[in-house]
Every structure is written in structure tokens, then in C-alpha cells.
Design a protein around this motif. Structure first.
Motif, PDB file in Angstrom:
ATOM      1  N   ARG A 265       0.883  -1.263  -0.047  1.00 25.68           N
ATOM      2  CA  ARG A 265      -0.004  -0.059   0.009  1.00 25.68           C
ATOM      3  C   ARG A 265       0.730   1.163  -0.081  1.00 25.68           C
ATOM      4  O   ARG A 265       0.617   2.153  -0.509  1.00 25.68           O
ATOM      5  CB  ARG A 265      -0.774  -0.023   1.178  1.00 25.68           C
ATOM      6  N   ASN A 266       2.033   1.301   0.539  1.00 25.01           N
ATOM      7  CA  ASN A 266       2.849   2.178   0.623  1.00 25.01           C
ATOM      8  C   ASN A 266       4.411   2.086   0.364  1.00 25.01           C
ATOM      9  O   ASN A 266       4.601   0.705   0.525  1.00 25.01           O
ATOM     10  CB  ASN A 266       2.839   2.950   2.045  1.00 25.01           C
ATOM     11  N   ALA A 267       5.033   2.853  -0.220  1.00 20.06           N
ATOM     12  CA  ALA A 267       6.554   2.753  -0.432  1.00 20.06           C
ATOM     13  C   ALA A 267       7.435   2.104   0.699  1.00 20.06           C
ATOM     14  O   ALA A 267       8.355   1.295   0.600  1.00 20.06           O
ATOM     15  CB  ALA A 267       7.210   3.744  -0.998  1.00 20.06           C
ATOM     16  N   ASP A 271       0.982  -0.184   6.642  1.00 24.19           N
ATOM     17  CA  ASP A 271      -0.329  -0.410   6.115  1.00 24.19           C
ATOM     18  C   ASP A 271      -0.421  -1.891   5.172  1.00 24.19           C
ATOM     19  O   ASP A 271      -1.471  -2.125   4.770  1.00 24.19           O
ATOM     20  CB  ASP A 271      -1.093   0.647   5.561  1.00 24.19           C
ATOM     21  N   GLY A 272       0.740  -2.630   5.372  1.00 24.39           N
ATOM     22  CA  GLY A 272       0.279  -3.926   4.813  1.00 24.39           C
ATOM     23  C   GLY A 272       0.506  -4.103   3.240  1.00 24.39           C
ATOM     24  O   GLY A 272       0.764  -3.112   2.540  1.00 24.39           O
ATOM     25  N   ALA A 273      -0.046  -5.152   2.588  1.00 26.20           N
ATOM     26  CA  ALA A 273      -0.207  -5.364   1.237  1.00 26.20           C
ATOM     27  C   ALA A 273      -1.438  -5.280   0.546  1.00 26.20           C
ATOM     28  O   ALA A 273      -2.393  -5.545   1.228  1.00 26.20           O
ATOM     29  CB  ALA A 273       0.599  -6.553   0.998  1.00 26.20           C
ATOM     30  N   VAL A 274      -1.483  -4.851  -0.848  1.00 29.57           N
ATOM     31  CA  VAL A 274      -2.922  -4.758  -1.362  1.00 29.57           C
ATOM     32  C   VAL A 274      -2.948  -6.436  -1.867  1.00 29.57           C
ATOM     33  O   VAL A 274      -4.138  -6.901  -1.812  1.00 29.57           O
ATOM     34  CB  VAL A 274      -2.712  -3.831  -2.463  1.00 29.57           C
ATOM     35  N   GLU A 291      13.371   5.598  -4.225  1.00 28.44           N
ATOM     36  CA  GLU A 291      14.556   4.504  -4.306  1.00 28.44           C
ATOM     37  C   GLU A 291      14.130   3.448  -5.137  1.00 28.44           C
ATOM     38  O   GLU A 291      13.849   3.418  -6.388  1.00 28.44           O
ATOM     39  CB  GLU A 291      14.944   4.208  -3.087  1.00 28.44           C
ATOM     40  N   LEU A 292      14.199   2.094  -4.670  1.00 30.40           N
ATOM     41  CA  LEU A 292      14.200   0.789  -5.501  1.00 30.40           C
ATOM     42  C   LEU A 292      12.585   0.627  -5.496  1.00 30.40           C
ATOM     43  O   LEU A 292      12.103  -0.286  -6.319  1.00 30.40           O
ATOM     44  CB  LEU A 292      14.766  -0.500  -4.859  1.00 30.40           C
ATOM     45  N   MET A 293      11.561   1.307  -4.811  1.00 31.75           N
ATOM     46  CA  MET A 293      10.168   0.994  -4.729  1.00 31.75           C
ATOM     47  C   MET A 293       9.596   1.975  -6.189  1.00 31.75           C
ATOM     48  O   MET A 293       9.812   3.043  -6.236  1.00 31.75           O
ATOM     49  CB  MET A 293       9.559   1.255  -3.594  1.00 31.75           C
ATOM     50  N   TRP A 294       8.895   1.214  -6.760  1.00 34.44           N
ATOM     51  CA  TRP A 294       8.029   1.812  -7.912  1.00 34.44           C
ATOM     52  C   TRP A 294       6.473   2.020  -7.603  1.00 34.44           C
ATOM     53  O   TRP A 294       5.916   0.691  -7.187  1.00 34.44           O
ATOM     54  CB  TRP A 294       8.488   1.200  -9.249  1.00 34.44           C
ATOM     55  N   GLU A 295       5.885   2.902  -7.793  1.00 38.29           N
ATOM     56  CA  GLU A 295       4.470   2.619  -7.740  1.00 38.29           C
ATOM     57  C   GLU A 295       3.880   2.081  -8.981  1.00 38.29           C
ATOM     58  O   GLU A 295       4.349   2.676 -10.396  1.00 38.29           O
ATOM     59  CB  GLU A 295       3.930   4.046  -7.700  1.00 38.29           C
ATOM     60  N   VAL A 296       3.144   1.218  -8.972  1.00 37.16           N
ATOM     61  CA  VAL A 296       2.585   0.513 -10.407  1.00 37.16           C
ATOM     62  C   VAL A 296       0.862   0.178 -10.044  1.00 37.16           C
ATOM     63  O   VAL A 296       0.325   0.318  -9.125  1.00 37.16           O
ATOM     64  CB  VAL A 296       3.130  -0.893 -10.341  1.00 37.16           C
ATOM     65  N   ARG A 303      -3.733  -0.334  -7.328  1.00 33.10           N
ATOM     66  CA  ARG A 303      -2.464   0.640  -7.476  1.00 33.10           C
ATOM     67  C   ARG A 303      -1.625   0.332  -5.941  1.00 33.10           C
ATOM     68  O   ARG A 303      -2.193   0.346  -5.013  1.00 33.10           O
ATOM     69  CB  ARG A 303      -2.655   2.029  -7.281  1.00 33.10           C
ATOM     70  N   GLY A 304      -0.414   0.141  -6.084  1.00 31.88           N
ATOM     71  CA  GLY A 304       0.541   0.119  -5.087  1.00 31.88           C
ATOM     72  C   GLY A 304       2.064   0.248  -5.278  1.00 31.88           C
ATOM     73  O   GLY A 304       2.212   0.749  -6.322  1.00 31.88           O
ATOM     74  N   TRP A 305       2.772  -0.192  -4.235  1.00 36.03           N
ATOM     75  CA  TRP A 305       4.293  -0.319  -4.471  1.00 36.03           C
ATOM     76  C   TRP A 305       5.001  -1.586  -4.789  1.00 36.03           C
ATOM     77  O   TRP A 305       4.614  -2.466  -3.836  1.00 36.03           O
ATOM     78  CB  TRP A 305       4.837   0.735  -3.304  1.00 36.03           C
ATOM     79  N   VAL A 306       6.026  -1.960  -5.444  1.00 36.45           N
ATOM     80  CA  VAL A 306       6.759  -2.983  -5.429  1.00 36.45           C
ATOM     81  C   VAL A 306       8.374  -2.938  -5.881  1.00 36.45           C
ATOM     82  O   VAL A 306       8.430  -1.624  -6.304  1.00 36.45           O
ATOM     83  CB  VAL A 306       5.938  -3.868  -6.871  1.00 36.45           C
ATOM     84  N   ASN A 307       8.780  -3.640  -5.183  1.00 33.63           N
ATOM     85  CA  ASN A 307      10.349  -3.764  -5.430  1.00 33.63           C
ATOM     86  C   ASN A 307      10.702  -3.871  -6.750  1.00 33.63           C
ATOM     87  O   ASN A 307      10.705  -4.874  -7.498  1.00 33.63           O
ATOM     88  CB  ASN A 307      11.172  -4.388  -4.246  1.00 33.63           C
TER      89      ASN A 307
END
Length: 315
Positions: A265-267, A271-274, A291-296, A303-307
Motif C-alpha cells: 500500500r505504501n513505499a 499498512d500492509g499489502a494490497v 529509491e528501489l520502490m516503484w508505484e504501479v 495501485r501500490g508499490w513493488v520492489n
């Protein structure tokens, strides 16, 4: 006989009539040169562009013309609005050279390899809506010869044709990433000339350079040139809405999960994972990064963040 023939006749209608094909040619050449000089010049390049072949049938060879793409490249080069990239014969030769490099036949240090070709941000497609090589053609010798009643004068006038040559063209610029048509312009040109049967006035100029064969030395070529000049000039005036960096302005390229992971949910992981992400899932970056986290976005609209170490560019 002088190329500019003056026929003095008693009729007031024909008194001082001049039949001067070279003069008409010079006027057409001057008009083309003026319009060419009036092509707006951009202060900076808006990206790389490829000029494509017109779709549909090959209409130009029947008019003894080269492909209009060569003509358009001259206009693009003069305006400096884009950097031209070759996707035609030059590309074929380039690929052949790269095949030689891949086979090891080129000298060491030739510096030919993968990842060097510049991407085209846009493609410009010239098209011909319609062209008439001989519309409204009228032989006026019979009419005027009967009025004059003079065989010599009638024979001279019998060789005159009035030809109205017209062309309607279209130029379209398409974004290569989004497929959106970002600019479109029409051009129209016509030329009425007095010429001699069996040898109409021929326009000559400097447009044969750059491979634009026939556009400088045929009448219909001159008319088509003027139409494309008008269309391209109008097209340049529309380019102010294009971004300075077409690559950055477009959506990011899609990515594919190469390792299992989670859509957070956040970079920072609070708040955990979607949802969980499996190998092979397609994701669409929004352009936001931490940094290494991208919003996708995923294919379900989440919508969320992934390494970024967990995915690669989609192919």
C-alpha cells in the motif's frame, strides 16, 4: 522563334496576348522557393521522427515521381523541428552492417552493437487525398481561330491548352508510444498554366536534391510540392502542443514480475499489502518512485508499490 511569343491581332480581345510558358514556369518556381523559405524553424528539436511511405497504392510512380517521403524529409530537415531517423533503405543497410559485426567479420573496435539505435518518438505519414493532372483542360484554338478567321494565327492558337492541375494532400504525425495522432494538416495547391501541345512548360528547381526526383521538373510534381509545403507549414504551427521530451511525457513501459512479491500500500511497507504478485504478472508503472520502490497499477486496477528488483521490462 522566341520562347515568349507575342501575337498582335486586330481583335481587341487578343491584342497584346502573350504566350510565355517559361515565364509561367519562373513564377511557379519563385512561388515554391518563397513558400519553402517560409517554413517555420523550431528553436529546438521535439524528438526523433521517422517519415513513412504513404499507405495504399503507389500513386507517385505513375506520375514519374519518387516517393513523397523524400520530399517531406527535406522539409523536416529544414524546419529543424525533429531529428530524422531512417526506417527505410538506410535501416536495411545498417542492419546488414550489424549482421557483419555479429558474425565477427568487422574489425575490432568498430563500435557497432546492440542498444545504439535511437527510438523514433513519432512517425510522419504523407498521403495524397486526390490529384488531378488535367482537370478543366480546354483547347482554345478552335474557338479563337474561328473568331480570328486567320489560318496562321488559328494554327498557333490551336496548340494552346489551359490545364488546371490540383492536388490535395494530408500529413499525419503519430506518437509511437501511445499511437495517438498528435497532429494532422491538409494541403491544397493548384496551378493554371498556358503551355504548348506536345511540350508543356516544365518547371525546374532545386528540389531534386535529397532523392525527391520529379518534383522539381514535372508540372504535377510542382503542384504536389506546393500542397505538401502548405500542409507541413500548417503542421509546424500545431507542434507547440508537443512535449519537449516525448519519452518522459508518455506512460512508462509495462513490466513483468520475474520473482514472486507483494503489492504494498505504501513505499515503506506500512499498512500492509494490497495483494500477492506471481511470476509473469503484468504491471504498469505510474512514474512515481522512491529509491528501489516503484508505484504501479496491476491489470485489475489496483495501485501500490513493488520492489523494482522483482520485475523486468515487458517484452
Amino acid at each position: 522563334m522566341s520562347p515568349c511569343l507575342k501575337i498582335s491581332l486586330p481583335l481587341a480581345l487578343l491584342a497584346g496576348l502573350f504566350v510565355c510558358a517559361p515565364a509561367a514556369a519562373q513564377r511557379a518556381q519563385a512561388e515554391r522557393a518563397q513558400r519553402t523559405a517560409e517554413i517555420p524553424v523550431c528553436s529546438q528539436s521535439l524528438g526523433a521522427i521517422a517519415v513513412d511511405e504513404p499507405p495504399g497504392r503507389n500513386w507517385w510512380s505513375g506520375q514519374q515521381l519518387s516517393s513523397p517521403s523524400a520530399l517531406i524529409k527535406l522539409f523536416v530537415n529544414r524546419s529543424r523541428c525533429f531529428t530524422l531517423v531512417d526506417r527505410g533503405r538506410g535501416m536495411v543497410r545498417m542492419q546488414a552492417e550489424r549482421d557483419l559485426a555479429a558474425s565477427g567479420d568487422l574489425r575490432g573496435g568498430s563500435n557497432i552493437g546492440r542498444g545504439q539505435i535511437r527510438a523514433a518518438d513519432y512517425v510522419l505519414v504523407p498521403d495524397l487525398i486526390s490529384q488531378n493532372n488535367r482537370s478543366s483542360g480546354n483547347r482554345i484554338g478552335g474557338l479563337l481561330g474561328g473568331m480570328i478567321g486567320n489560318r496562321t494565327a488559328a494554327a498557333v492558337l490551336g496548340g494552346i491548352d489551359i490545364n488546371r492541375k490540383t492536388a490535395d494532400v494530408l500529413l499525419t504525425v503519430t506518437d509511437m508510444r501511445s499511437s495517438e495522432q498528435v497532429a494532422m494538416a491538409e494541403g491544397h495547391a493548384t496551378h493554371t498554366d498556358l503551355g504548348w501541345s506536345g511540350g508543356a512548360a516544365v518547371f525546374r528547381g532545386g528540389l531534386a536534391g535529397g532523392g525527391a526526383t520529379g518534383y522539381a521538373d514535372t508540372e504535377i510534381g510542382q503542384v504536389i510540392t506546393l500542397a505538401y509545403l502548405q500542409a507541413y507549414t500548417d503542421l509546424v504551427s500545431q507542434l507547440g502542443g508537443l512535449p519537449g521530451d516525448a519519452s518522459a511525457a508518455n506512460h512508462q513501459q509495462a513490466v513483468t514480475m520475474q520473482k514472486p512479491g507483494r503489492l504494498l500500500r505504501n513505499a515503506d511497507g506500512t499498512d500492509g499489502a494490497v495483494r500477492d504478485l506471481e511470476v509473469g504478472m503484468m504491471l504498469y508503472p505510474t512514474g512515481n518512485r522512491a529509491e528501489l520502490m516503484w508505484e504501479v497499477d496491476d491489470e485489475l486496477g489496483n495501485r501500490g508499490w513493488v520492489n523494482s528488483t522483482l520485475f523486468g521490462l515487458a517484452r
